[in-house]
Motif scaffolding. Structure first.
Motif, mmCIF file in Angstrom:
data_model
loop_
_atom_site.group_PDB
_atom_site.id
_atom_site.type_symbol
_atom_site.label_atom_id
_atom_site.label_comp_id
_atom_site.label_asym_id
_atom_site.label_seq_id
_atom_site.Cartn_x
_atom_site.Cartn_y
_atom_site.Cartn_z
ATOM 1 N N PRO A 164 51.855 45.667 36.232
ATOM 2 C CA PRO A 164 52.351 46.919 36.821
ATOM 3 C C PRO A 164 51.331 48.044 36.828
ATOM 4 N N PHE A 165 50.230 47.903 36.053
ATOM 5 C CA PHE A 165 49.199 48.943 36.044
ATOM 6 C C PHE A 165 48.162 48.734 37.136
ATOM 7 N N ILE A 166 48.428 47.799 38.094
ATOM 8 C CA ILE A 166 47.613 47.669 39.299
ATOM 9 C C ILE A 166 48.482 48.069 40.481
ATOM 10 N N SER A 167 48.023 49.022 41.264
ATOM 11 C CA SER A 167 48.828 49.540 42.375
ATOM 12 C C SER A 167 48.553 48.755 43.657
ATOM 13 N N LEU A 168 49.106 47.542 43.728
ATOM 14 C CA LEU A 168 48.923 46.713 44.906
ATOM 15 C C LEU A 168 50.073 46.859 45.905
ATOM 16 N N GLY A 169 51.179 47.421 45.452
ATOM 17 C CA GLY A 169 52.303 47.613 46.360
ATOM 18 C C GLY A 169 52.935 46.321 46.834
ATOM 19 N N GLY A 170 52.859 45.265 46.046
ATOM 20 C CA GLY A 170 53.498 44.012 46.402
ATOM 21 C C GLY A 170 52.777 43.190 47.439
ATOM 22 N N LYS A 171 51.556 43.572 47.802
ATOM 23 C CA LYS A 171 50.811 42.814 48.813
ATOM 24 C C LYS A 171 49.586 42.171 48.185
ATOM 25 N N GLY A 172 48.977 41.259 48.924
ATOM 26 C CA GLY A 172 47.731 40.668 48.460
ATOM 27 C C GLY A 172 47.901 39.300 47.857
ATOM 28 N N VAL A 173 46.884 38.912 47.062
ATOM 29 C CA VAL A 173 46.838 37.593 46.450
ATOM 30 C C VAL A 173 46.009 37.678 45.174
ATOM 31 N N GLY A 174 46.267 36.796 44.222
ATOM 32 C CA GLY A 174 45.499 36.762 42.993
ATOM 33 C C GLY A 174 45.280 35.338 42.523
ATOM 34 N N CYS A 175 44.219 35.118 41.798
ATOM 35 C CA CYS A 175 43.922 33.815 41.198
ATOM 36 C C CYS A 175 43.480 34.056 39.758
ATOM 37 N N TYR A 176 44.174 33.432 38.826
ATOM 38 C CA TYR A 176 43.893 33.618 37.396
ATOM 39 C C TYR A 176 43.152 32.409 36.857
ATOM 40 N N ASP A 177 42.018 32.661 36.210
ATOM 41 C CA ASP A 177 41.180 31.636 35.594
ATOM 42 C C ASP A 177 41.307 31.789 34.076
ATOM 43 N N PRO A 178 42.097 30.930 33.412
ATOM 44 C CA PRO A 178 42.300 31.101 31.971
ATOM 45 C C PRO A 178 41.048 30.881 31.137
ATOM 46 N N SER A 179 40.022 30.245 31.705
ATOM 47 C CA SER A 179 38.785 30.007 30.952
ATOM 48 C C SER A 179 37.857 31.216 30.970
ATOM 49 N N GLY A 180 38.186 32.233 31.769
ATOM 50 C CA GLY A 180 37.324 33.396 31.872
ATOM 51 C C GLY A 180 37.279 34.203 30.586
#
Length: 380
Positions: free
Chosen positions: A127-143
């Motif tokens: 919620p502390f990123i203001s994307l407004g419900g749009k876009g895409v994300g990819c999470y890399d747990p090894s990072g």
């Protein structure tokens, strides 16, 4: 003074190459222009990101070996160098090419875990990123975060432990070579001879290569490094690519609060062209304003005022991938250049590749992504 191999440059890639050669029992000398440690090049500072998330599947696959190599270095020295945080790559554009290439790269490396989020999922989870419900994300747990200055110190320690010699505070003035040997003269008048030489001199590599008759397409740029006050911010390292304004794309990245209490690291991936000897004469206030605008729009829990400012140098290749190869007319001169701000995490792997070339295990680079030949007319 004669050696099996000489490495020019004491950044992460030069140190990693010298470490790999010394570990293999080779009489190795590393020459560094400035007294170590220093903050003039590309490898200084307390932290760098580490991740498997690359837009190219080959680089993602190489990170498997990189993690193993870093683990070996930590075991040998007893120093913890990696802080596991996970990495979030995100954009406000679901068709963003960079994000989709990363997702595709993970698909081609099924052993590398990742999670893909829609814009709505991102907004709920962060919620502390203001994307407004749009876009895409990819999470890399090894990072995570590599403790850069500690890593350099560990590599220096291992070079010496395995019998290598570090000669710092003395720049290379001249390189002469024939089929059997390379002779190097330094600013202090010292002369060193070896079977091969590896050039990992970062932004100073171009002038050295010109002395040898090669014009390699390298461009040093200044990267300002900023730290900002934050509260309840991302616990991960992260990369954002998207649009501040229609038609104007940006690529920013950041690390959680580790180096300075209460401050997060948020930086650009671009900067002005420079002469590396006069790096700090170049003003970057326009980039600072770009980041300030970005933070105001995207991160409401970050104070949009810089608290700490530092500088770094990227040495760009035209395609932002490094050149790890031998010179066509001098197979005993190897180059490791053009890391373009993405080379620290790969250091132990690129060091191993460069050591193979220096020892003649391979006489040229086989992977096109690292080959000198991918750029036309490298020789004057």
């Amino acid at each position: 003074m004669e050696y099996d191999h000489i490495v020019i440059g004491g950044g992460v890639n030069g140190l990693s190459t010298a470490y790999q050669l010394a570990k293999r029992g080779k009489k190795t000398l590393l020459i560094e222009k400035f007294p170590l440690p220093h903050s003039r090049g590309s490898s200084h500072g307390q932290s760098r990101g580490i991740r498997r998330a690359y837009p190219d599947p080959y680089l993602t696959s190489l990170m498997e070996q990189a993690y193993k190599e870093w683990d070996e270095i930590m075991k040998l020295t007893g120093v913890k160098l990696i802080k596991e945080t996970g990495l979030l790559c995100f954009s406000d554009d679901q068709d963003n090419k960079f994000l989709n290439q990363i997702i595709n790269s993970f698909e081609k490396n099924p052993g590398a875990k990742n999670e893909v989020y829609s814009g709505e999922e991102l907004s709920k989870k962060y919620p502390f990123i203001s994307l407004g419900g749009k876009g895409v994300g990819c999470y890399d747990p090894s990072g995570g975060v590599l403790m850069a200055d500690k890593a350099l110190k560990c590599l220096q320690e291992l070079i010496v432990r395995y019998g290598g010699v570090i000669h710092d505070g003395d720049g290379v003035e001249d390189i002469q070579h024939d089929q059997d040997k390379v002779q190097i003269c330094t600013s202090s008048g010292r002369r060193f001879v070896a079977k091969s030489c590896v050039i990992c001199a970062g932004p100073w590599s171009g002038p050295l290569l010109k002395q040898l008759g090669y014009t390699v397409p390298l461009q040093p740029i200044k990267i300002p490094v900023y730290y900002w006050k934050a509260d309840h911010f991302l616990p991960h390292t992260w990369i954002y690519e998207g649009y501040l304004n229609p038609g104007y794309g940006v690529h920013f990245w950041g690390l959680p609060s580790l180096e300075y209490p209460g401050l997060v690291k948020i930086c650009p991936h671009h900067g002005p062209e420079i002469d590396p000897d006069t790096r700090d004469k170049q003003c970057t206030d326009d980039i600072k304003q770009e980041l300030t605008n970005f933070i105001r729009a995207m991160f409401p829990t970050v104070e949009p005022i810089v608290s700490v400012e530092e500088s770094c140098i990227y040495t760009l290749s035209p395609d932002w991938n490094p050149i790890l190869d031998t010179l066509p007319a001098a197979r005993n001169i190897v180059i490791g250049v053009g890391f373009s701000g993405t080379g620290f995490k790969l250091g132990p792997v690129t060091g191993s590749i460069l050591a193979d070339l220096a020892m003649g295990i391979k006489d040229r680079q086989e992977a096109k992504i690292f080959s000198l030949e991918r750029f036309s007319s490298p020789k004057l």
